[in-house]
Design an enzyme around this catalytic site. Structure first.
Site, PDB file in Angstrom:
ATOM      1  N   GLY A  59      43.350   7.371  32.373  1.00 19.68           N
ATOM      2  CA  GLY A  59      42.325   8.380  32.182  1.00 19.68           C
ATOM      3  C   GLY A  59      42.008   8.662  30.729  1.00 19.68           C
TER       4      GLY A  59
ATOM      5  NE  ARG B 184      46.495   2.795  27.369  1.00 19.77           N
ATOM      6  CZ  ARG B 184      46.205   2.139  26.258  1.00 19.77           C
ATOM      7  NH1 ARG B 184      45.077   1.469  26.158  1.00 19.77           N
ATOM      8  NH2 ARG B 184      47.054   2.128  25.232  1.00 19.77           N
ATOM      9  N   GLY B 185      42.626  -0.130  30.174  1.00 16.77           N
ATOM     10  CA  GLY B 185      41.775  -0.732  29.168  1.00 16.77           C
ATOM     11  C   GLY B 185      42.149  -0.239  27.778  1.00 16.77           C
TER      12      GLY B 185
ATOM     13  CB  CYS C  31      41.654   2.649  19.965  1.00 12.08           C
ATOM     14  SG  CYS C  31      42.285   4.102  20.826  1.00 12.08           S
TER      15      CYS C  31
ATOM     16  CB  THR D  80      46.235   4.917  22.112  1.00 15.13           C
ATOM     17  OG1 THR D  80      45.784   6.166  21.562  1.00 15.13           O
ATOM     18  CG2 THR D  80      46.711   5.141  23.543  1.00 15.13           C
TER      19      THR D  80
ATOM     20  CB  ILE E 226      38.179   7.101  27.717  1.00 20.61           C
ATOM     21  CG1 ILE E 226      37.731   8.555  27.564  1.00 20.61           C
ATOM     22  CG2 ILE E 226      37.969   6.628  29.157  1.00 20.61           C
ATOM     23  CD1 ILE E 226      36.238   8.755  27.773  1.00 20.61           C
ATOM     24  N   GLY E 227      40.918   5.373  28.630  1.00 20.50           N
ATOM     25  CA  GLY E 227      41.345   4.048  29.095  1.00 20.50           C
ATOM     26  C   GLY E 227      41.688   4.148  30.568  1.00 20.50           C
TER      27      GLY E 227
END
Length: 268
Positions: free
Chosen positions: A173, A90-91, A192, A95, A161-162
């Site tokens: 998500g 994911r981006g 993050c 986290t 959000i990622g």
């Protein structure tokens, strides 16, 4: 059901038991494969929204090299305090996910919209969904930030959000902190990659203090606002079905119910 769109509904499911992250990641990959295979075969396929809590886990984003000495050392440290550690595609950066936080994994075909949704617009709508939920359900106004996610002020972040998009199909998500339970876990990392930013939660920020706040009580509102923001009807997934998607989800849910518990949150 009121029809909002000529498109088929997005089917949603909330998992009642916290799920292990790695197993849920493999479920997303499996469902992504089903969607892609069925689309290529011209077979009807479902857009999905999975809502859940995770067992305590720290995840690294694709910007971080999982084999680097720094990431390996960080993974060992975090596992020592009782959480899992998983590298993802994911981006974003490191986290935390765990009980007291609702996680949403939309598995959508962005090409179904006309015109197709771009990735930036998809993420923007996701962020606006979370902002609308906070304001409408809890009277919480977000703080404008240059960073992705939802902030309460310049040093408190309440939602992350990622996402990942392949073949126009989305995975990963958002996450939204509901109770105070995740906060102690967040305090053990620079979440993050934002130094000086702490985690916030609805329970602390709500302007309606007499409201009983749990993860479960957030599900219906989030589902409704998600559908409204994306212009789609929302329908509960029929868990009695024998279709391949439902069988895969049922298997993960059964495993989670049979798993042992986890350690308590670390002391802040």
């Amino acid at each position: 059901m009121t029809t909002m769109s000529s498109l088929p509904p997005i089917f949603y499911h909330y998992f009642s038991t916290p799920l292990p992250y790695a197993r849920t990641l493999s479920l997303q990959e499996y469902l992504h494969k089903i969607q892609l295979t069925q689309r290529r075969a011209g077979v009807n396929y479902k857009d999905l929204l999975l809502l859940l809590q995770h067992r305590p886990v720290y995840t690294a984003g694709r910007r971080q090299v999982s084999s680097s000495p720094e990431v390996v050392a960080e993974a060992a440290r975090l596992r020592d305090i009782g959480a899992d550690f998983v590298a993802t595609q994911r981006g974003g950066e490191t986290t935390y996910h765990g009980p007291g936080q609702i996680v949403g994994y939309p598995l959508l075909d962005l090409g179904r919209w006309s015109p197709p949704l771009g990735i930036r617009e998809y993420i923007c709508k996701m962020q606006k969904t979370l902002e609308a939920h906070l304001l409408e359900a809890h009277g919480i106004r977000h703080y404008p930030s240059e960073h992705t996610g939802v902030f309460l002020n310049d040093h408190t972040k309440i939602a992350s959000i990622g996402v990942q998009v392949r073949h126009r199909l989305t995975t990963h998500g958002f996450s939204l902190n509901i109770t105070r339970e995740p906060l102690a876990w967040f305090s053990r990392v620079v979440a993050c990659g934002l130094a000086g930013v702490d985690a916030g939660c609805i329970a602390d920020a709500t302007t309606r203090p007499n409201t009983h706040i749990t993860v479960e009580t957030e599900v219906d509102g989030l589902v409704t606002r998600f559908g409204k923001m994306y212009g789609r009807d929302m329908a509960k997934l029929n868990m009695g079905s024998e279709e391949e998607v439902v069988q895969a989800i049922r298997a993960v849910e059964k495993e989670a119910k049979q798993a042992e518990g986890w350690l308590e949150a670390p002391t802040q």
